[in-house]
Design a protein around this motif. Structure first.
Motif, mmCIF file in Angstrom:
data_model
loop_
_atom_site.group_PDB
_atom_site.id
_atom_site.type_symbol
_atom_site.label_atom_id
_atom_site.label_comp_id
_atom_site.label_asym_id
_atom_site.label_seq_id
_atom_site.Cartn_x
_atom_site.Cartn_y
_atom_site.Cartn_z
ATOM 1 N N THR A 1 0.825 -1.204 0.000
ATOM 2 C CA THR A 1 0.000 0.000 0.000
ATOM 3 C C THR A 1 0.861 1.258 0.000
ATOM 4 O OG1 THR A 1 -1.706 -1.241 1.197
ATOM 5 C CG2 THR A 1 -1.964 1.137 1.116
ATOM 6 N N VAL A 2 1.967 1.241 0.737
ATOM 7 C CA VAL A 2 2.891 2.387 0.706
ATOM 8 C C VAL A 2 3.472 2.547 -0.697
ATOM 9 C CG1 VAL A 2 5.105 3.288 1.565
ATOM 10 C CG2 VAL A 2 3.439 2.335 3.169
ATOM 11 N N ALA A 3 3.875 1.453 -1.310
ATOM 12 C CA ALA A 3 4.423 1.514 -2.672
ATOM 13 C C ALA A 3 3.390 2.071 -3.647
ATOM 14 C CB ALA A 3 4.882 0.129 -3.112
ATOM 15 N N GLU A 4 2.143 1.627 -3.510
ATOM 16 C CA GLU A 4 1.066 2.129 -4.380
ATOM 17 C C GLU A 4 0.856 3.627 -4.163
ATOM 18 O OE1 GLU A 4 -3.730 1.439 -5.107
ATOM 19 O OE2 GLU A 4 -2.596 -0.071 -3.994
ATOM 20 N N ALA A 5 0.844 4.071 -2.919
ATOM 21 C CA ALA A 5 0.625 5.483 -2.605
ATOM 22 C C ALA A 5 1.745 6.360 -3.157
ATOM 23 C CB ALA A 5 0.497 5.686 -1.098
ATOM 24 N N LYS A 6 2.974 5.834 -3.152
ATOM 25 C CA LYS A 6 4.123 6.596 -3.652
ATOM 26 C C LYS A 6 4.363 6.405 -5.148
ATOM 27 C CE LYS A 6 7.680 7.398 -1.319
ATOM 28 N NZ LYS A 6 8.001 8.656 -0.698
ATOM 29 N N GLY A 7 3.688 5.412 -5.737
ATOM 30 C CA GLY A 7 3.867 5.157 -7.165
ATOM 31 C C GLY A 7 5.215 4.546 -7.490
ATOM 32 N N VAL A 8 5.700 3.675 -6.591
ATOM 33 C CA VAL A 8 7.000 3.034 -6.801
ATOM 34 C C VAL A 8 6.854 1.529 -6.650
ATOM 35 C CG1 VAL A 8 8.283 5.040 -5.970
ATOM 36 C CG2 VAL A 8 7.722 3.208 -4.369
ATOM 37 N N ASP A 9 7.876 0.806 -7.071
ATOM 38 C CA ASP A 9 7.937 -0.630 -6.864
ATOM 39 C C ASP A 9 8.219 -0.885 -5.380
ATOM 40 O OD1 ASP A 9 9.667 -3.251 -6.690
ATOM 41 O OD2 ASP A 9 8.602 -3.353 -8.612
ATOM 42 N N GLU B 1 11.744 -0.735 -4.086
ATOM 43 C CA GLU B 1 12.430 0.548 -4.005
ATOM 44 C C GLU B 1 12.322 1.182 -2.619
ATOM 45 O OE1 GLU B 1 11.507 3.298 -7.206
ATOM 46 O OE2 GLU B 1 11.105 1.612 -8.543
ATOM 47 N N LEU B 2 11.440 0.655 -1.777
ATOM 48 C CA LEU B 2 11.250 1.201 -0.436
ATOM 49 C C LEU B 2 12.308 0.657 0.518
ATOM 50 C CD1 LEU B 2 7.385 0.690 -0.125
ATOM 51 C CD2 LEU B 2 8.582 2.846 -0.602
ATOM 52 N N ASP B 3 12.631 1.458 1.540
ATOM 53 C CA ASP B 3 13.469 0.942 2.619
ATOM 54 C C ASP B 3 12.691 -0.164 3.313
ATOM 55 O OD1 ASP B 3 15.569 2.695 2.112
ATOM 56 O OD2 ASP B 3 14.835 4.199 3.536
ATOM 57 N N PRO B 4 13.379 -1.126 3.917
ATOM 58 C CA PRO B 4 12.678 -2.246 4.560
ATOM 59 C C PRO B 4 11.754 -1.779 5.683
ATOM 60 C CG PRO B 4 15.045 -2.661 4.436
ATOM 61 C CD PRO B 4 14.833 -1.251 4.009
ATOM 62 N N LEU B 5 10.628 -2.460 5.807
ATOM 63 C CA LEU B 5 9.659 -2.155 6.857
ATOM 64 C C LEU B 5 10.299 -2.258 8.234
ATOM 65 C CD1 LEU B 5 6.727 -1.532 7.717
ATOM 66 C CD2 LEU B 5 6.280 -3.993 7.610
ATOM 67 N N TYR B 6 11.214 -3.215 8.427
ATOM 68 C CA TYR B 6 11.826 -3.409 9.742
ATOM 69 C C TYR B 6 12.673 -2.223 10.179
ATOM 70 C CZ TYR B 6 15.928 -5.113 7.101
ATOM 71 O OH TYR B 6 16.979 -5.239 6.234
ATOM 72 N N ASP C 1 -6.197 1.157 16.418
ATOM 73 C CA ASP C 1 -5.449 1.700 15.289
ATOM 74 C C ASP C 1 -3.990 1.751 15.685
ATOM 75 O OD1 ASP C 1 -7.765 4.374 14.328
ATOM 76 O OD2 ASP C 1 -7.860 2.218 14.002
ATOM 77 N N LEU C 2 -3.108 1.519 14.727
ATOM 78 C CA LEU C 2 -1.675 1.711 14.926
ATOM 79 C C LEU C 2 -1.229 2.679 13.852
ATOM 80 C CD1 LEU C 2 1.032 0.985 16.279
ATOM 81 C CD2 LEU C 2 1.243 -0.854 14.594
ATOM 82 N N ARG C 3 -0.601 3.775 14.247
ATOM 83 C CA ARG C 3 -0.132 4.797 13.305
ATOM 84 C C ARG C 3 1.385 4.881 13.367
ATOM 85 N NH1 ARG C 3 -4.225 8.570 11.913
ATOM 86 N NH2 ARG C 3 -6.149 8.062 13.012
ATOM 87 N N PHE C 4 2.004 4.965 12.193
ATOM 88 C CA PHE C 4 3.444 5.159 12.119
ATOM 89 C C PHE C 4 3.776 5.731 10.755
ATOM 90 C CE2 PHE C 4 2.513 0.810 10.855
ATOM 91 C CZ PHE C 4 3.265 0.599 9.712
ATOM 92 N N SER C 5 5.013 6.160 10.576
ATOM 93 C CA SER C 5 5.462 6.717 9.308
ATOM 94 C C SER C 5 6.350 5.718 8.593
ATOM 95 C CB SER C 5 6.258 8.007 9.531
ATOM 96 O OG SER C 5 5.435 9.006 10.068
ATOM 97 N N MET C 6 6.197 5.660 7.278
ATOM 98 C CA MET C 6 7.067 4.834 6.440
ATOM 99 C C MET C 6 7.240 5.550 5.109
ATOM 100 S SD MET C 6 6.629 0.926 5.116
ATOM 101 C CE MET C 6 7.838 0.250 3.964
ATOM 102 N N ALA C 7 8.467 5.733 4.688
ATOM 103 C CA ALA C 7 8.783 6.366 3.411
ATOM 104 C C ALA C 7 8.106 7.723 3.267
ATOM 105 C CB ALA C 7 8.411 5.449 2.249
ATOM 106 N N GLY C 8 7.994 8.447 4.381
ATOM 107 C CA GLY C 8 7.386 9.762 4.363
ATOM 108 C C GLY C 8 5.870 9.758 4.376
ATOM 109 N N CYS C 9 5.271 8.578 4.389
ATOM 110 C CA CYS C 9 3.813 8.443 4.389
ATOM 111 C C CYS C 9 3.315 8.174 5.803
ATOM 112 C CB CYS C 9 3.373 7.265 3.509
ATOM 113 S SG CYS C 9 3.782 7.438 1.777
ATOM 114 N N GLU C 10 2.092 8.619 6.099
ATOM 115 C CA GLU C 10 1.434 8.231 7.338
ATOM 116 C C GLU C 10 0.727 6.913 7.066
ATOM 117 O OE1 GLU C 10 -2.175 9.380 10.363
ATOM 118 O OE2 GLU C 10 -1.412 10.931 9.044
#
Length: 103
Positions: free
Chosen positions: A25-33, A36-41, A65-74
């Motif tokens: 979902t993060v990759a889809e939101a950013k429009g990348v493969d 290409e993202l840094d690892p979730l861990y 709910d659990l909220r955190f940031s990944m690749a600049g996304c909420e």
């Protein structure tokens, strides 16, 4: 599912691990493969995330709910398996994981 803010991407983890749904979902939101993202861990423990949101047979989803940031996304992971990702510039993302039992 809940209302999705403008520019956000929402997916529901129906089977498998919620950590995979987060990455996709993060990759889809950013429009990348996803590769290409840094690892979730680097952000949150994937095994703990999967364990926390593992569905229980015969039990309703936990109201959390659990909220955190990944690749600049909420990223918001809901007890029902919904993953909502808001890309940068849409909302300000939190800097640290936040867990909420009430929505």
């Amino acid at each position: 599912m809940t209302d999705t803010p403008s520019g956000a991407v929402s997916n529901v983890c129906r089977s498998g691990d919620v950590s995979e749904t987060v990455v996709m979902t993060v990759a889809e939101a950013k429009g990348v493969d996803p590769l290409e993202l840094d690892p979730l861990y680097d952000v949150i423990d994937p095994d703990a995330l999967n364990s926390l949101f593992q569905p229980s047979v015969g039990s309703p989803p936990a109201p959390m709910d659990l909220r955190f940031s990944m690749a600049g996304c909420e990223v918001v992971v809901r007890g029902d398996g919904e993953v909502l990702v808001t890309p940068p510039g849409t909302d300000e993302a939190p800097t640290a994981p936040v867990m909420s039992k009430d929505r």
